[in-house]
Every structure is written in C-alpha cells, then in structure tokens.
Write an enzyme that holds these catalytic residues in place. Structure first.
Site, PDB file in Angstrom:
ATOM      1  N   GLY A 271       0.938  -1.057   0.033  1.00  0.00           N
ATOM      2  CA  GLY A 271       0.123   0.128   0.101  1.00  0.00           C
ATOM      3  C   GLY A 271       0.752   1.365  -0.018  1.00  0.00           C
ATOM      4  O   GLY A 271       2.122   1.285  -0.423  1.00  0.00           O
ATOM      5  N   ARG A 272       0.115   2.376   0.584  1.00  0.00           N
ATOM      6  CA  ARG A 272       1.239   3.779   0.763  1.00  0.00           C
ATOM      7  C   ARG A 272       2.467   3.371   1.310  1.00  0.00           C
ATOM      8  O   ARG A 272       3.604   3.880   0.526  1.00  0.00           O
ATOM      9  CB  ARG A 272       0.461   4.633   1.378  1.00  0.00           C
ATOM     10  N   ILE A 273       2.517   2.841   2.507  1.00  0.00           N
ATOM     11  CA  ILE A 273       3.835   2.669   3.144  1.00  0.00           C
ATOM     12  C   ILE A 273       4.591   1.669   2.562  1.00  0.00           C
ATOM     13  O   ILE A 273       5.638   1.934   2.604  1.00  0.00           O
ATOM     14  CB  ILE A 273       3.437   2.210   4.691  1.00  0.00           C
TER      15      ILE A 273
ATOM     16  N   ARG B  86      -2.315  -8.328  -1.523  1.00  0.00           N
ATOM     17  CA  ARG B  86      -3.737  -8.834  -2.133  1.00  0.00           C
ATOM     18  C   ARG B  86      -4.172  -8.607  -3.552  1.00  0.00           C
ATOM     19  O   ARG B  86      -4.860  -9.556  -4.089  1.00  0.00           O
ATOM     20  CB  ARG B  86      -5.117  -8.089  -1.236  1.00  0.00           C
TER      21      ARG B  86
ATOM     22  N   THR C 237       6.818  -3.038  11.112  1.00  0.00           N
ATOM     23  CA  THR C 237       6.410  -1.609  11.603  1.00  0.00           C
ATOM     24  C   THR C 237       4.899  -1.436  11.273  1.00  0.00           C
ATOM     25  O   THR C 237       4.378  -0.343  11.391  1.00  0.00           O
ATOM     26  CB  THR C 237       7.037  -0.405  10.846  1.00  0.00           C
TER      27      THR C 237
ATOM     28  N   ARG D  58       1.643  -3.882  12.335  1.00  0.00           N
ATOM     29  CA  ARG D  58       0.899  -4.269  13.739  1.00  0.00           C
ATOM     30  C   ARG D  58       1.495  -5.481  14.026  1.00  0.00           C
ATOM     31  O   ARG D  58       1.816  -6.570  13.362  1.00  0.00           O
ATOM     32  CB  ARG D  58      -0.515  -4.435  13.307  1.00  0.00           C
TER      33      ARG D  58
ATOM     34  N   GLU E 257       0.933  -5.032  22.804  1.00  0.00           N
ATOM     35  CA  GLU E 257       1.347  -4.163  23.302  1.00  0.00           C
ATOM     36  C   GLU E 257       0.735  -3.543  24.525  1.00  0.00           C
ATOM     37  O   GLU E 257      -0.761  -3.741  24.437  1.00  0.00           O
ATOM     38  CB  GLU E 257       1.325  -3.084  22.333  1.00  0.00           C
TER      39      GLU E 257
ATOM     40  N   HIS F 220       7.043   1.338  19.417  1.00  0.00           N
ATOM     41  CA  HIS F 220       5.672   2.076  18.411  1.00  0.00           C
ATOM     42  C   HIS F 220       6.017   3.466  18.101  1.00  0.00           C
ATOM     43  O   HIS F 220       5.194   4.139  18.459  1.00  0.00           O
ATOM     44  CB  HIS F 220       4.468   1.512  19.187  1.00  0.00           C
TER      45      HIS F 220
ATOM     46  N   GLY G 114       6.754   4.716  14.976  1.00  0.00           N
ATOM     47  CA  GLY G 114       6.793   4.857  13.351  1.00  0.00           C
ATOM     48  C   GLY G 114       6.238   6.058  12.813  1.00  0.00           C
ATOM     49  O   GLY G 114       6.870   6.629  11.825  1.00  0.00           O
TER      50      GLY G 114
END
Length: 361
Positions: free
Chosen positions: A192-194, A214, A274, A276, A305, A323, A325
């Site tokens: 995706g974007r990241i 996907r 980075t 989940r 977490e 966490h 990022g």
C-alpha cells in the site's frame, strides 16, 4: 498544511498567515461556520498542543491532560456522553463498549490510520460513522522501516550497547561484522502507501524489490520500483533476504506470518515489522530467533502491546522500538488536522473525507 489545503479546496477565501499563525487563521474561518450549539467531543489521549487548542476552540472538548489510557468504564462513560469520540489505537472500542453508546454518539474520529482497535461493523450498524487519518504518516513510518532494514543486518544496536558498556577496545578486522544490505532481496508484505514508500527508499539503497499484496499494483508502479510481484506469500518468504511487514491488521492478516510461514524463511534472513504486532506470531518468532533459525529482527510493534515477549528483550540480534513509526511532530500534528477536518465536515452535514467502510478492511 492539510487544513489550509482543505479550506482552499472548499472555495473559502484565501488568507495570508505566518507559519506561526497558520493554525489560528485556518480555524478562525472554520469557527464562523460552526452552529451555536457545539458538539461534545471527548478525546481519549493527550494530543499535540496545537491540535488540542483548536479542538477546544471549535468544539465542546473534553481532553485527557494526564495521557493515561482510559479504562473500560471510562470508555463506556465517554461513549454515553459524547457526540464525537476521538480514540487512538490504544483504545479498545469493541461491541461491548459500543452497546453502551448514547444516542448522541454519531462519529468516532480515530486519531490514527489503523482501526483494528475497534469494531467498525458494529459501529456502522448502530449508525455511527467511523473515520481515520490515512496518508499523513506514510513517509515517517517508511523512514523508521528503512532505518530498521539498515540497522539490524549491520548490527547497529549491538554496537551501541558495546560502546555504552565501555567494551570498545579498538578496531579489529573480524569484529562486529554484519551483512551488506545493497544487492539483497527485500520482500514487502503489503504494497500500500507505506509499502511503496519503503520500496522507494530501499531501491535507493540498492535492494532488489519484491512484494506480496492482496492485489497486484499497477504496471506503472512496478516499473517505477522495479518490483517483482509474488502471488504466493510462501514462495516469496522462502527466497528473500529481508522481509518487511507493511500490511494492516485485519481478521485476514492475524498471524499472517504464522509459525509455519516463519519457518519458510532462510536462517540468514531478517524480519522487520512496523505495521501491527498481531500480523506475526510473536512467540514463534522469539523461539526462532533464540534458536538461531533467523538472523535477526527489527520490531516497532508487538502482538500484546505494551507487553513485549521477554525472550525478545534478551536477544542481541533484535532491535526493539516503542511503536514510534509515526512519532514526528509533523505527522502527529497532521493527524490531528485530519481528525478536526473529519469532525467539522461531519458537523456540517457532509460525508467526512476519511470515512472508514467495512469493504476497506
């Protein structure tokens, strides 16, 4: 700034402000459009000061000055009184909490891109709109991902610990040797974007880009990134030198990197996450790292977490981050801007720009 661009796009007259006054000018214009009766907005965690200041001016806002995570009872109280709830990824907004929501609650404006902390389907069934803050944390999260991709094979954390313990006795030809990053195969799980932002950085460092997603990305993106698509995640895992997890946590991606799949990776491979923590079977990962079945890992997120598997903390070939990022002033402020835009758009009777729908999950 996002807010100013949004104001301009709505054909509101332009204004000239200094960097210092951008917030004040932009929100002054929004304030004129607000009805006399302000929305009751309850914020679950402490947000950047400029964001809280503008929220307090625009809405009847209840802030969390101590930044202490809300208990279940406090969340229930909040949803029973609020028109708008502004939670974060640390707040579990499940069906039990939503079942106690008052008739006033019509919008949950998440401060964060992920929404795996809430039952979106139940919220929508109850007539509650859900929004998030996508896009603004892409570059910062990709930076942290790239930092881990570089740091773990080159043993940066181990080097820091040696220096801090006064263990550095001078250069040696065979000491602290890591692995070269350039030329290695990087497998990105989630393009995706990241994922794409990570690929752009990794390509600049000379890595070969591979990915599983996907849906296959466009030919133009593949060409730009010189990226190879793998329909089979299993096959990609077995052939990569570094794996970067950049997919969201959904029911379909829970333990996507299961014990079985982790064992497909080469013993010389590194794993970076980075996204989940729930996407990886953390206990299985810890066991494999402990036994030397993987070369190392860089983790910014964890399955339970804020708890972290104790085995991971003891390992020298693991770099653990809390966490962080998206933890830049720019990113967190822009996330707040998006929250406010979503609330204001909703209050004006329009569909918020960052509405979450089940089909997206």
């Amino acid at each position: 700034m996002l807010l100013i661009r949004w104001i301009n796009s709505c054909a509101i007259p332009r204004f000239s402000v200094s960097c210092d006054g951008a917030w004040r000018g932009g929100f002054a214009l929004l304030h004129k459009a607000m009805p006399q009766s302000k929305l009751k907005v309850i914020v679950t965690r402490k947000l950047p000061e400029p964001v809280e200041t503008r929220m307090a001016e625009l809405f009847d806002t209840e802030l969390n000055a101590t930044d202490t995570p809300m208990s279940y009872e406090q969340l229930v109280d909040a949803v029973s009184r609020a028109d708008v709830l502004v939670p974060t990824v640390t707040d579990r907004i499940d069906s039990k909490v939503l079942s106690r929501a008052g008739e006033r609650l019509r919008l949950i404006a998440q401060f964060g891109a992920g929404v795996d902390n809430m039952d979106v389907a139940t919220a929508i069934q109850r007539g509650i709109t859900v929004t998030n803050t996508p896009g603004v944390l892409t570059e910062d999260t990709a930076d942290i991902t790239m930092a881990l991709i570089l740091a773990v094979p080159r043993r940066l954390m181990e080097g820091v610990r040696v220096v801090e313990a006064d263990g550095f006795e001078g250069w040696s030809p065979t000491w602290m040797m890591g692995r070269r990053v350039a030329g290695k195969r990087l497998g990105i799980v989630g393009m995706g974007r990241i994922g794409q932002a990570v690929a752009r950085r990794a390509k600049a460092f000379g890595l070969q880009i591979h990915y599983h997603n996907r849906r296959r990305v466009s030919a133009a993106i593949e060409q730009e990134l010189e990226a190879t698509y793998w329909e089979s995640l299993d096959q990609m895992l077995s052939r990569m030198d570094i794996i970067s997890v950049n997919c969201p946590h959904t029911p379909a991606t829970y333990h996507l990197l299961s014990s079985r799949r982790l064992q497909l990776m080469k013993p010389s491979a590194y794993l970076v996450n980075t996204a989940r923590g729930e996407v990886i079977d953390e206990a299985a990962l810890a066991r494999m790292l402990e036994k030397g079945l993987l070369a190392g890992a860089g983790l910014d997120v964890f399955e339970h977490e804020p708890a972290i598997n104790p085995k991971l903390k003891k390992l020298t070939n693991v770099m653990l981050l809390p966490h962080m990022g998206s933890a830049t002033l720019e990113s967190r402020t822009e996330m707040g801007e998006k929250v406010i835009i979503n609330i204001k758009t909703f209050a004006d009777g329009h569909k918020p720009p960052d509405r979450v729908i089940p089909a997206m999950l």
